[in-house]
Design a protein around this motif. Structure first.
Motif, PDB file in Angstrom:
ATOM      1  N   ALA A   2       5.002  55.367  18.814  1.00 36.31           N
ATOM      2  CA  ALA A   2       5.595  54.759  19.994  1.00 36.31           C
ATOM      3  C   ALA A   2       5.415  55.671  21.196  1.00 36.31           C
ATOM      4  CB  ALA A   2       7.080  54.505  19.748  1.00 36.31           C
ATOM      5  N   GLN A   3       5.417  55.069  22.383  1.00 35.72           N
ATOM      6  CA  GLN A   3       5.235  55.868  23.591  1.00 35.72           C
ATOM      7  C   GLN A   3       6.329  56.924  23.693  1.00 35.72           C
ATOM      8  OE1 GLN A   3       5.920  54.281  27.637  1.00 35.72           O
ATOM      9  NE2 GLN A   3       3.762  54.765  28.029  1.00 35.72           N
ATOM     10  N   THR A   4       5.912  58.137  23.981  1.00 36.43           N
ATOM     11  CA  THR A   4       6.803  59.295  24.013  1.00 36.43           C
ATOM     12  C   THR A   4       6.734  59.933  25.389  1.00 36.43           C
ATOM     13  OG1 THR A   4       6.545  59.730  21.642  1.00 36.43           O
ATOM     14  CG2 THR A   4       7.179  61.595  23.017  1.00 36.43           C
ATOM     15  N   THR A   5       7.846  60.501  25.840  1.00 35.68           N
ATOM     16  CA  THR A   5       7.838  61.271  27.081  1.00 35.68           C
ATOM     17  C   THR A   5       7.691  62.750  26.752  1.00 35.68           C
ATOM     18  OG1 THR A   5       9.227  59.668  28.246  1.00 35.68           O
ATOM     19  CG2 THR A   5       9.109  61.890  29.155  1.00 35.68           C
ATOM     20  N   LEU A   6       6.582  63.318  27.176  1.00 36.66           N
ATOM     21  CA  LEU A   6       6.293  64.741  26.973  1.00 36.66           C
ATOM     22  C   LEU A   6       6.569  65.476  28.270  1.00 36.66           C
ATOM     23  CD1 LEU A   6       5.003  67.172  25.425  1.00 36.66           C
ATOM     24  CD2 LEU A   6       2.794  66.386  26.319  1.00 36.66           C
ATOM     25  N   ARG A  28       3.808  59.179  28.201  1.00 41.07           N
ATOM     26  CA  ARG A  28       4.244  59.609  29.529  1.00 41.07           C
ATOM     27  C   ARG A  28       4.282  61.134  29.556  1.00 41.07           C
ATOM     28  NH1 ARG A  28       7.844  55.346  28.332  1.00 41.07           N
ATOM     29  NH2 ARG A  28       9.270  56.887  27.425  1.00 41.07           N
ATOM     30  N   VAL A  29       3.750  61.717  30.622  1.00 39.36           N
ATOM     31  CA  VAL A  29       3.711  63.174  30.734  1.00 39.36           C
ATOM     32  C   VAL A  29       4.320  63.588  32.065  1.00 39.36           C
ATOM     33  CG1 VAL A  29       2.251  65.232  30.786  1.00 39.36           C
ATOM     34  CG2 VAL A  29       1.633  63.301  29.312  1.00 39.36           C
ATOM     35  N   LYS A  30       5.268  64.523  32.001  1.00 37.63           N
ATOM     36  CA  LYS A  30       5.885  65.076  33.204  1.00 37.63           C
ATOM     37  C   LYS A  30       5.707  66.585  33.179  1.00 37.63           C
ATOM     38  CE  LYS A  30       9.764  63.221  34.662  1.00 37.63           C
ATOM     39  NZ  LYS A  30       9.306  62.320  35.737  1.00 37.63           N
ATOM     40  N   PHE A  31       5.393  67.156  34.327  1.00 38.80           N
ATOM     41  CA  PHE A  31       5.186  68.599  34.435  1.00 38.80           C
ATOM     42  C   PHE A  31       6.292  69.226  35.277  1.00 38.80           C
ATOM     43  CE2 PHE A  31       0.878  67.086  33.632  1.00 38.80           C
ATOM     44  CZ  PHE A  31       0.408  68.021  32.716  1.00 38.80           C
ATOM     45  N   TRP A  32       6.652  70.462  34.894  1.00 39.91           N
ATOM     46  CA  TRP A  32       7.498  71.273  35.760  1.00 39.91           C
ATOM     47  C   TRP A  32       6.819  72.602  36.005  1.00 39.91           C
ATOM     48  CZ3 TRP A  32       9.416  76.158  35.621  1.00 39.91           C
ATOM     49  CH2 TRP A  32      10.289  76.498  36.655  1.00 39.91           C
ATOM     50  N   SER A  33       6.813  73.014  37.265  1.00 38.39           N
ATOM     51  CA  SER A  33       6.348  74.355  37.622  1.00 38.39           C
ATOM     52  C   SER A  33       7.159  74.817  38.819  1.00 38.39           C
ATOM     53  CB  SER A  33       4.856  74.356  37.955  1.00 38.39           C
ATOM     54  OG  SER A  33       4.606  73.638  39.148  1.00 38.39           O
ATOM     55  N   ARG A  34       7.153  76.099  39.068  1.00 40.09           N
ATOM     56  CA  ARG A  34       7.942  76.634  40.186  1.00 40.09           C
ATOM     57  C   ARG A  34       7.478  76.076  41.519  1.00 40.09           C
ATOM     58  NH1 ARG A  34       7.797  80.651  36.413  1.00 40.09           N
ATOM     59  NH2 ARG A  34       9.801  81.594  35.880  1.00 40.09           N
ATOM     60  N   SER A  35       6.217  75.736  41.612  1.00 42.51           N
ATOM     61  CA  SER A  35       5.678  75.211  42.868  1.00 42.51           C
ATOM     62  C   SER A  35       5.742  73.686  42.941  1.00 42.51           C
ATOM     63  CB  SER A  35       4.224  75.664  43.045  1.00 42.51           C
ATOM     64  OG  SER A  35       3.425  75.208  41.966  1.00 42.51           O
ATOM     65  N   GLY A  36       6.216  73.039  41.864  1.00 47.56           N
ATOM     66  CA  GLY A  36       6.279  71.584  41.830  1.00 47.56           C
ATOM     67  C   GLY A  36       7.485  71.047  42.584  1.00 47.56           C
ATOM     68  N   GLY A  37       7.501  69.737  42.784  1.00 45.92           N
ATOM     69  CA  GLY A  37       8.570  69.138  43.566  1.00 45.92           C
ATOM     70  C   GLY A  37       9.758  68.675  42.757  1.00 45.92           C
ATOM     71  N   GLN A  41      15.908  70.311  35.739  1.00 48.04           N
ATOM     72  CA  GLN A  41      16.886  69.449  35.078  1.00 48.04           C
ATOM     73  C   GLN A  41      16.338  68.041  34.884  1.00 48.04           C
ATOM     74  OE1 GLN A  41      20.560  68.913  37.200  1.00 48.04           O
ATOM     75  NE2 GLN A  41      21.559  67.849  35.503  1.00 48.04           N
ATOM     76  N   ALA A  42      15.686  67.505  35.915  1.00 45.76           N
ATOM     77  CA  ALA A  42      15.151  66.145  35.834  1.00 45.76           C
ATOM     78  C   ALA A  42      14.069  66.037  34.775  1.00 45.76           C
ATOM     79  CB  ALA A  42      14.603  65.728  37.195  1.00 45.76           C
ATOM     80  N   VAL A  43      13.212  67.065  34.689  1.00 47.19           N
ATOM     81  CA  VAL A  43      12.114  67.034  33.717  1.00 47.19           C
ATOM     82  C   VAL A  43      12.650  67.186  32.297  1.00 47.19           C
ATOM     83  CG1 VAL A  43      10.046  68.257  32.932  1.00 47.19           C
ATOM     84  CG2 VAL A  43      10.401  67.862  35.376  1.00 47.19           C
ATOM     85  N   VAL A  44      13.560  68.131  32.100  1.00 45.43           N
ATOM     86  CA  VAL A  44      14.095  68.406  30.767  1.00 45.43           C
ATOM     87  C   VAL A  44      14.915  67.234  30.232  1.00 45.43           C
ATOM     88  CG1 VAL A  44      15.758  69.841  29.513  1.00 45.43           C
ATOM     89  CG2 VAL A  44      14.058  70.917  31.007  1.00 45.43           C
ATOM     90  N   SER A  45      15.700  66.609  31.089  1.00 42.45           N
ATOM     91  CA  SER A  45      16.642  65.586  30.641  1.00 42.45           C
ATOM     92  C   SER A  45      15.971  64.320  30.125  1.00 42.45           C
ATOM     93  CB  SER A  45      17.601  65.220  31.782  1.00 42.45           C
ATOM     94  OG  SER A  45      16.884  64.642  32.865  1.00 42.45           O
ATOM     95  N   CYS A  46      14.683  64.126  30.439  1.00 44.89           N
ATOM     96  CA  CYS A  46      14.008  62.901  29.995  1.00 44.89           C
ATOM     97  C   CYS A  46      13.058  63.149  28.820  1.00 44.89           C
ATOM     98  CB  CYS A  46      13.216  62.290  31.156  1.00 44.89           C
ATOM     99  SG  CYS A  46      11.763  63.245  31.633  1.00 44.89           S
ATOM    100  N   ALA A  47      13.025  64.385  28.291  1.00 40.73           N
ATOM    101  CA  ALA A  47      11.999  64.765  27.326  1.00 40.73           C
ATOM    102  C   ALA A  47      12.310  64.317  25.908  1.00 40.73           C
ATOM    103  CB  ALA A  47      11.808  66.280  27.347  1.00 40.73           C
ATOM    104  N   ASP A  48      11.368  63.582  25.320  1.00 41.74           N
ATOM    105  CA  ASP A  48      11.403  63.370  23.874  1.00 41.74           C
ATOM    106  C   ASP A  48      10.826  64.601  23.174  1.00 41.74           C
ATOM    107  OD1 ASP A  48      12.335  60.638  23.994  1.00 41.74           O
ATOM    108  OD2 ASP A  48      10.336  60.108  24.696  1.00 41.74           O
ATOM    109  N   ILE A  49       9.807  65.167  23.807  1.00 43.26           N
ATOM    110  CA  ILE A  49       9.197  66.416  23.332  1.00 43.26           C
ATOM    111  C   ILE A  49       9.066  67.344  24.532  1.00 43.26           C
ATOM    112  CG2 ILE A  49       7.132  67.493  22.348  1.00 43.26           C
ATOM    113  CD1 ILE A  49       6.674  64.950  20.740  1.00 43.26           C
TER     114      ILE A  49
END
Length: 305
Positions: A2-6, A28-37, A41-49
C-alpha cells in the motif's frame, strides 16, 4: 505494498536517491533539511517510515530533535548513515534504538554508489532488523526491477560492514594512487575483509554477514570506484594532496576519516588487532607517508593466514 509516506531526514545525494526509488514505486516522499521550508515536526508527524540519511556527526542531534515530536503509532525508523559516534563508538542504529527502544529500527547498507543508481543502473542492497516484519516493509518500499533489496536479521553486521569498509576504501585509494598494481590491491582487500570480520565479531556481529552485500559487496564497490569519497581521500593523499583541501573539495562527507579515528580508539581499548586501520590512521594524521604505510604493512611479522 500500500502507498506509504516516507519521511527522509537529510537531503543529500544518498537521501535524494533513496527518495527517488521510493517515489518511483508510487510512495509519498517528504524531505527535511535545515535549508528546507517545512518544519521537522510536520515531516516527522506524517511518517509511516522515517529514514535518517544525515551525516554521522549529525545523528545524535537529529535523534534528540525527533524525540520531541510524536511519531505515528506504527512508524518504522530506518538509518542509512555509515559511521561510529566519536563519544560512545555506537553505530547510528544503536543511537536511534537507545532513544526509541520500543520502535523497530532498520539498517540499510550495501554496494550503493548514488550516481550509478540515479542513472538507473542495476544495484542491490540489504535492509536488516531484529524485527523481520519491519525489514520486509522497508524491503518492499524500495524494491524494483533495477534495485534489488535483500532482508537480513543481523543489523549490527550489516551496519558495521557498511561502516568499516570506508576505512579500507581509503587504503584502497592509496594503493591505486601509488600505482601498486592488482596483486597488492587484492592482498589489501582480502586482509581488509579479515580485519573487518575480526572487529565485527568482537562487537557481536555474525561473521557470515560480512561475506554478503554490505560487507564484501560494499568493499568491492567502494574500494574500486573513483565515485567513492573515501577512495578519493586515499587516492589524492597518495598523489600529493593534503587532507584539509581534499575534504573541502569533496561532494559530501568521507565518513571513513572519522570512522578510522573512532575505530583506533576502540581497538586500542579492547585489544583488537587492526594493522590496516592503524596505518590508515597514521596516514590521515600525517605521521607517515603513503609509501611508508605500505612498507609498514609489508614488513609485519610473518604469520599463518
Amino acid at each position: 505494498m500500500a502507498q506509504t509516506t516516507l519521511a527522509i531526514l537529510g537531503a543529500g545525494v544518498w537521501g535524494r536517491t533513496l527518495g527517488e526509488l521510493a517515489a518511483s514505486n508510487g510512495h509519498r516522499v517528504k524531505f527535511w533539511s535545515r535549508s528546507g521550508g517545512e518544519s521537522l515536526q510536520a515531516v516527522v508527524s506524517c511518517a509511516d517510515i522515517l529514514l535518517s540519511a544525515v551525516s554521522m556527526k549529525g545523528v545524535r542531534q537529529m535523534v534528540e530533535q525527533v524525540r520531541g515530536w510524536p511519531l505515528p503509532e506504527r512508524a518504522i525508523i530506518v538509518t542509512a548513515t555509515k559511521g561510529l559516534d566519536p563519544e560512545t563508538t555506537l553505530t547510528p542504529s544503536q543511537i536511534w534504538q537507545e532513544v526509541f527502544p520500543d520502535r523497530p529500527v532498520v539498517v540499510l547498507a550495501g554496494p550503493n554508489l548514488s550516481k550509478e543508481i540515479q542513472k538507473g543502473l542495476p544495484a542491490a542492497t540489504v535492509v536488516a532488523s531484529k524485527n523481520v516484519a519491519a525489514a520486509q516493509r522497508v524491503q518492499a518500499l524500495f524494491s524494483n526491477s533495477r534495485f534489488r533489496v535483500y532482508a537480513n536479521q543481523d543489523p549490527l553486521g550489516v551496519e558495521l560492514g557498511g561502516t568499516l569498509k570506508n576505512v579500507m576504501a581509503i587504503a584502497a585509494g592509496t594503493c591505486d594512487g601509488l600505482g601498486l598494481g592488482t596483486n597488492a590491491k587484492a592482498a589489501l582487500l582480502t586482509r581488509g575483509l579479515a580485519e573487518i570480520i575480526r572487529i565485527g565479531t568482537h562487537w557481536g556481529a555474525q561473521a557470515e554477514t560480512f561475506y554478503g552485500l554490505s560487507g564484501l559487496g560494499d568493499i568491492l564497490a567502494t574500494c574500486n570506484s573513483p565515485l567513492s569519497r573515501n577512495y578519493q581521500v586515499g587516492y589524492q593523499l597518495a598523489t600529493g594532496g593534503k587532507l584539509p583541501e581534499i575534504l573541502a573539495n569533496l561532494e559530501g562527507t568521507a565518513e571513513g576519516v572519522n570512522t578510522t579515528e573512532v575505530l583506533i580508539q576502540a581497538a586500542k581499548a579492547q585489544g583488537i588487532y587492526v594493522p590496516i586501520a592503524c596505518e590508515v590512521y597514521r596516514l590521515l594524521k600525517g605521521e607517515i607517508t603513503p609509501g611508508e604505510a605500505v612498507t609498514e604493512l609489508m614488513l609485519r611479522e610473518s604469520k599463518p593466514e
